[in-house]
Design an enzyme around this catalytic site. Sequence first.
Site, short mmCIF file in Angstrom:
data_model
loop_
_atom_site.label_atom_id
_atom_site.label_comp_id
_atom_site.label_asym_id
_atom_site.label_seq_id
_atom_site.Cartn_x
_atom_site.Cartn_y
_atom_site.Cartn_z
N ILE A 107 0.83 -1.20 0.00
CA ILE A 107 0.00 0.00 0.00
C ILE A 107 0.87 1.25 0.00
CG2 ILE A 107 -0.22 -0.08 2.53
CD1 ILE A 107 -3.05 1.12 2.20
N CYS A 108 0.37 2.29 -0.68
CA CYS A 108 1.02 3.60 -0.69
C CYS A 108 2.43 3.50 -1.29
CB CYS A 108 1.01 4.15 0.74
SG CYS A 108 1.43 5.90 0.90
N ASN A 109 3.43 4.03 -0.61
CA ASN A 109 4.79 4.01 -1.16
C ASN A 109 5.34 2.60 -1.32
OD1 ASN A 109 4.97 6.77 -1.47
ND2 ASN A 109 6.03 7.12 0.46
N ALA A 111 3.70 0.23 -2.70
CA ALA A 111 3.33 -0.15 -4.07
C ALA A 111 4.32 0.44 -5.06
CB ALA A 111 1.91 0.32 -4.37
N ALA A 161 -2.54 -0.84 -3.42
CA ALA A 161 -3.50 0.19 -3.04
C ALA A 161 -2.80 1.52 -2.90
CB ALA A 161 -4.18 -0.18 -1.72
#
Length: 201
Positions: A107-109, A111, A161
């Site tokens: 998720i976030c960074n 990804a 995400a």
Amino acid sequence: MNNEILYILLPDFAEHEMVYLAQAIASDEYALKENPKYVNRIVAPTMEPVKSIGGFSLLPDYSFDTMPADYKAIVLIGGFGWGNSISDKVEPIVARAIAEGKIVGAICNAASFMAKCGFLNDINHTGNGIDQLKLWGGESYTNAESYQQRQAVADKKIVTANGSATLEFARELLLLLENDTPERIEMYYKFNKLGFCELFK
């Protein structure tokens, strides 16, 4: 233990991105589960406490050197650490997990880190926007056409995400894990997304 969910935390991790998933793993709507299907565990670079962007410190269950080879899923929690060299040590962990067919969440960074390592090149995926994936991924990211402008995407046991998609991220992972029935997972999502007053008006 193959029922462990391993949360990979780097310094300055975003603690809110793990809350809904971890809560659903460990408890139901009434209380802590007496016999949960899975167990949450924290993995960090070392056994020293790892600090979140909110200033909380968590004591890891495992370090990168002591984490088990047998587990159900690894979940890469976002934050500022994924842009630092310490994240390089996570690449072989993820590569092995994917090769062994384990569930992987990012998720976030985290990804964007997956893009940098080439892990998104044969799956549908999302993240903090296509521009950030291209920036972080550089020449290693060759699958921009499979980017989807969605909160969370699950494909081939990998869930990605953006940083605002904590609930959607949890829902997709809970479905892959078969943590509960799809109907109860959807109710958990709606309860937290819409709120009590909206859902039960």
